[in-house]
Design an enzyme around this catalytic site. Structure first.
Site, PDB file in Angstrom:
ATOM      1  N   GLY B 326      14.395 -49.774 -15.482  1.00 48.06           N
ATOM      2  CA  GLY B 326      13.455 -49.420 -14.419  1.00 48.06           C
ATOM      3  C   GLY B 326      13.478 -50.491 -13.352  1.00 48.06           C
ATOM      4  N   ASP B 327      12.541 -50.391 -12.421  1.00 49.54           N
ATOM      5  CA  ASP B 327      12.427 -51.349 -11.326  1.00 49.54           C
ATOM      6  C   ASP B 327      13.772 -51.519 -10.607  1.00 49.54           C
ATOM      7  OD1 ASP B 327       9.916 -51.418 -12.386  1.00 49.54           O
ATOM      8  OD2 ASP B 327       9.867 -53.548 -12.799  1.00 49.54           O
TER       9      ASP B 327
END
Lengths: 733, 733
Positions: B326-327
């Site tokens: 993620g991110d």
């Protein structure tokens, strides 16, 4: 006050009414004609006029069938039977072995059969639908059974069809009547075979037959053609039930001579695919191709020119020529540019709603129009447990609001009077309806009511040619997929507005200067919303510019829907809304509803958008969302340049929605301040004001309503009975 | 029986659990770790690891940020800030006068600003969206304010946009955390600026920083990269709220050096439009363009190669490298062909559902995977009135069925432990969850459960690259427009089936021989149903032929939807259903429902199709309609050649629908007779059987359930508590 006003309707006199009559009930016929004030009589398909007609002080209509009803001729000239282009079902090759396709698997053998006598290499086409291309004639073979085509070397996984010219062996309307009425039990009935006047022998026969008939029927005043040469497309399936119906379909208007004449005139050859259209048969929901438009124009000229020869003969015999709007009406095109050439005196059509009423009443180039009201006196409604009064009420209340705006000249009924008289409550109700109808002519002083000082134009691919005809499949039948759009026409049919119909080609040339508001209503990809027509920057530019300069635009459903260059609705910028198909889910689009607005001021319940249109979102923060549900816009209004736009996900017809549309049009036109005088406070009641100062208020529902109307002397409270109407004349108004 | 079996879970021991810890609560940390059997600890964004970690008998994870967290560097090298391609709003010219477009009207000035330092003639584009073409750079002018572009001679009625390279001045995740947690009140917090390792100076800095950090943190066992270089697309609006989010977006992976390197390698130049994509920014719902696919491949190779240098350094320091899924994960592509090159030991990701769990657990080329469970210990849930137990239950019951099929190696939590300990009932529940989780490893003997002897393949434009990732916008968030399709993945995530993901390109090369059933689920025009990919006879032929030879096909929503050549669903022939867009309303399509069928045998209520898909009709009389409403098909089954197809208008996840899909797959595979052993009688309960003979039954609901399961010794009745599970081991089974 109210009873007095209603009393005037009752005093409005006689006339303007046609009744069906038949043999064997002379006394009842006389009594009914007197009581209802009928001034014309008619027969129907399957009934004879009684001798009595000679005594009646009434015009006599007689149905007349041009292209059927003479099986001796048909049997003697099988080559001149009408033809139709049909397609087989799609059949997928599951392997590479020869693929047999039964052409008739989905069609009714008693009605149509493959025409193996024609040049099948030219008039039949085997098609690879997976690739989208026809096969060479050498790649398929017609088997000896006359209805099987074998694709010799199919590709596994490809779908194939065969388009073919077929012979029609039963007139569809007569077939419908025959099967509906159980005429197979009646030895006097035959299955009537249609023949095509494109063939000169048949045409000479038809002409001569009419001349003889006119001589033999001095009692007839009005020849009621039912109808002319080409039936709308109606084909049954092997189960003897309806399989395909298109009230506007030209598939059954074809013949080899006509196709050859077309090629000679237009310089290109039509193929079966031009008619079969991948199985959609040029449904009016399809954005029309150039070939189909050309064919309509070609046949319109042919049909109206041959009709003219018939009407000339009728006039020479001292009679009137009336056309029934339906059945074999294809090519007449009452809103087409050659309709005037047909020389008709009158058009009669079946009234199923306000919009169909306008479709008849607005036809130009005839001296009068007549609406045949529902219910038709047929056993499907007129049986002991039937409720013909309910159907009569529904039909009349829907039609009256249209008749107020654009008066039909006459009304009438059809079918078997012997069935109707078994329902005395129905006869009572007809008496009231006829009185209300006549008052529209008598109390109005023969004038049309006033309308707003600007025009509204419904835009579609079809434009004027399909005035009041958008979204119809079979004549006025309800379809789940159409009622949310046809509600727009239905509302317009009874609103005090001047309505015109424009095509996208018209718009490309510039919106006429008297049009203040454009309306585009329909589903994705259809000719009514426009579909691929919107893949044209010039069209988008023209409409955007019209609005930006101060025009109004109302979209319902999927207006200008054609995903391209960042928007689904090509007018998304002007509309302030777009349809979110998934591609833009990443964009957060907040939804703030503004519940109070001029447009929604008269809603008596929550907004009903019918089937609705899912996934509509705002395009920016300047859109005024008037109604939303589940995070989706249902109703919105926007300013765009100097103009205004309104969007609704659907607009089925009801009193609230008709009022909402009325208000939306005035808002889009920037005419809010002029609105009050055009409407009663209660949306169930509508008003018409006349140049002479009269005012008519009418209740469109079966509940009594008390409400306020606007008069030059200020607001007036009136009470209307269920379905009632009230004239305010002179000092009253 | 039941308590005894449950007792075994409790005895399953310790380990496999990561807890977030923080300073100032040492005693509580020790007690909790002992009680829960945690064997690893971590910090979170905004928390520091306490000194205590040196004493704990646990692995220590530490978050590590590569591309942010060093504003001194960022401020000293503003040219090396990350970039993003953005578009202005659409602005319509209402007349011909110069048109000013504010590039930043819809974006958050603190996060992004137009990059006026680049060659704007090359990296900015003014676009006429009505025509669909860019303007020449001479046709527009950037004003001195740095955020207004003037189109000098616009055409009235045309919509214009400006696509432009912008500089990112705030890392989106840190911005989210900052704004969510009110860090503007905390003077120790700064707004972290992102920098781009594509620039060699920044890359050298990042490398050196990691080396120093590794030296300075001997206590850390696992470097938890959060994450690497490019953030998924997340841009706020001027209201400091989310405006655009695409968890798969590459818009913020751009830089002039990268774009130039791409051109040098691929031989063609990318334009802003290749990224802005008319405003859709290459959302995964769009059928991907060649340019976008090339860019993904290009950046995937770059990112994984640079990650490899980092993981090599980590390994050289004797530590493990873990990636947070993620991110700043863009370019890592865990299912991409170069992911193995990144050299990661582990992936950890947030578990929001069964499908997201499988997305993590199935990632290849890592030694272990870890699921971070919900709820995150943040104040949005862990406030006095919050109900973290409910969230924990929902997350666990959804995830467990996926973990059973493809076991995560570890689970963990994130956020602030200080918040969690204020909710003792939550800690109790975590203890139970952890025990159930561990039993999946201990009682299974480390084996995966058995699966059906055939493969199921989900087909989309993305294929394997987006395994378990279809229909996601933001990570695992619910969208009204997606839940009816994502339910298919969610069901599959926990069914005893081997699931693969194939692209249409894969299918063109031939369906792999071990795949028995293809599944195509999604809305019209999306990459998930395939959209314009189906405008390819070769694809239609390949799938039709696969089915005809005996394959199974399941369509949900708008499978193969691409109106062309007579059908809307290009697989309409095989599916036995099509979507009626209006063009075929003229065709009457009777609808007879067959209520009893193998597929629907376990429905406990009426079929729930979620948002559904309107206007689905049968294509012929051989289609078995299993459910219908309002004259529309909702569920159907067909035979096609030697194969079988199933169609559903939508399939949101619930126990009934999961069972229905399970049965549909077996029916489509012709494997009905083998079905019984794979399912409990009650759809709320599922079973897993293991090579060693063990059987696990688990209750996916919060109600107790008594039901029957199939064992080699015959049917067994079992009772499961709310959310409970039961192992039948050895003689029990």
């Amino acid at each position: 006050m109210a009873p007095q006003a209603l009393g005037r309707d009752d005093a409005a006199g006689a006339g303007r009414l046609t009744l069906p009559i038949q043999t064997g009930m002379d006394a009842q016929v006389r009594e009914l004609m007197e009581r209802l004030g009928a001034d014309a009589v008619r027969n129907s398909d399957g009934t004879e006029l009684p001798e009595l007609v000679h005594e009646l002080a009434a015009k006599v209509y007689s149905t007349y069938f041009v292209g059927r009803g003479d099986n001796a001729w048909a049997d003697a000239h099988p080559d001149e039977a009408t033809r139709i282009f049909l397609s087989s079902d799609r059949v997928v090759a599951t392997d590479e072995s020869p693929l047999a396709i039964d052409l008739t698997a989905s069609w009714f053998a008693e009605q149509v059969r493959p025409d193996v006598t024609c040049d099948t290499a030219r008039w039949w086409q085997a098609y690879d639908r997976t690739v989208g291309e026809p096969l060479s004639p050498a790649a398929w073979r017609l088997e000896e059974d006359g209805h099987t085509v074998t694709v010799l070397e199919p590709q596994a996984g490809h779908a194939y069809t065969v388009s073919y010219l077929a012979t029609q062996t039963w007139d569809p309307t007569q077939m419908y009547n025959y099967l509906t009425n159980g005429w197979d039990q009646d030895p006097t009935r035959v299955k009537e075979k249609p023949f095509d006047v494109r063939h000169e022998a048949t045409w000479a026969h038809v002409r001569a037959h009419l001349d003889g008939w006119l001589r033999d029927h001095p009692e007839v005043d009005v020849v009621r053609f039912t109808t002319f040469f080409y039936h709308f497309t109606l084909v049954y399936g092997p189960d003897a039930k309806e399989r395909f119906v298109d009230w506007f379909g030209y598939s059954a208007s074809v013949s080899v001579p006509a196709l050859e004449a077309f090629e000679a005139e237009y310089g290109y050859r039509l193929t079966p695919e031009d008619f079969v259209d991948a199985g959609y048969y040029n449904s009016p929901f399809r954005v029309p191709t150039r070939a189909f438009r050309d064919w309509i124009s070609f046949q319109h000229r042919f049909v109206t020119s041959r009709v003219r020869e018939l009407t000339d003969a009728v006039h020479a015999a001292g009679k009137e020529a009336m056309m029934f709007l339906g059945d074999n009406w294809i090519g007449t095109e009452p809103y087409g540019e050659h309709f005037a050439d047909a020389g008709l005196d009158a058009v009669v059509g079946s009234v199923g709603s306000g919009a169909t009423c306008r479709m008849i009443a607005d036809i130009p180039h005839v001296r009068y129009t007549e609406g045949r009201f529902l219910p038709y006196f047929f056993p499907d409604v007129f049986h002991p447990d039937g409720d013909p009064v309910a159907e009569a009420n529904e039909s009349w209340l829907q039609a009256r609001r249209a008749i107020v705006r654009s008066p039909l000249d006459r009304i009438g009924y059809g079918g078997y009077l012997s069935l109707a008289v078994e329902h005395p409550d129905f006869i009572d109700r007809v008496e009231e309806i006829v009185a209300q109808f006549r008052s529209l002519h008598t109390c109005s002083g023969g004038q049309r009511p006033l309308a707003a000082p600007f025009k509204v134009a419904v835009i579609s691919s079809w434009g004027r040619l399909r005035s009041w005809m958008t979204h119809m499949v079979a004549h006025a039948l309800w379809y789940r997929q159409t009622y949310s759009y046809i509600g727009v026409l239905e509302a317009l049919s009874g609103l005090p507005l001047e309505v015109s119909f424009l095509s996208f080609d018209d718009l490309r040339e510039g919106v006429p200067s008297d049009v203040a508001v454009l309306i585009n209503a329909g589903g994705t990809g259809t000719a009514f919303s426009g579909g691929r027509e919107w893949d044209d920057p010039a069209l988008v530019e023209a409409v955007n510019a019209f609005i930006a300069r101060g025009g109004g635009f109302i979209g319902v459903g999927a207006p200008s829907d054609h995903p391209r260059d960042g928007v689904t609705f090509q007018l998304a910028d002007a509309l302030g809304v777009d349809r979110e198909t998934g591609w833009g889910l990443s964009t957060n689009r907040p939804l703030e509803v503004q519940p109070d607005h001029f447009i929604t001021a008269d809603l008596t319940a929550s907004f009903d958008d019918g089937e609705g249109t899912p996934d509509v979102v705002v395009t920016g923060h300047r859109t005024q969302v008037l109604d939303a549900a589940d995070g989706q816009v249902r109703l919105a209004a926007s300013h765009f340049g100097a103009g205004r736009t309104v969007y609704a996900t659907g607009l089925p017809y009801n009193a609230d929605n008709s009022r909402l549309l009325h208000r939306a049009i005035f808002w889009a036109a920037g005419a809010e301040s002029d609105f009050e005088r055009w409407a009663a406070v209660d949306p169930r009641v509508e008003v018409a004001t006349y140049p002479g100062g009269q005012l008519l208020a009418f209740n469109n529902t079966l509940e009594p309503v008390t409400t306020q109307v606007h008069t030059p002397r200020g607001p007036r409270t009136i009470h209307l009975e269920a379905g009632g109407q009230q004239w305010l004349l002179g000092d009253d108004a």
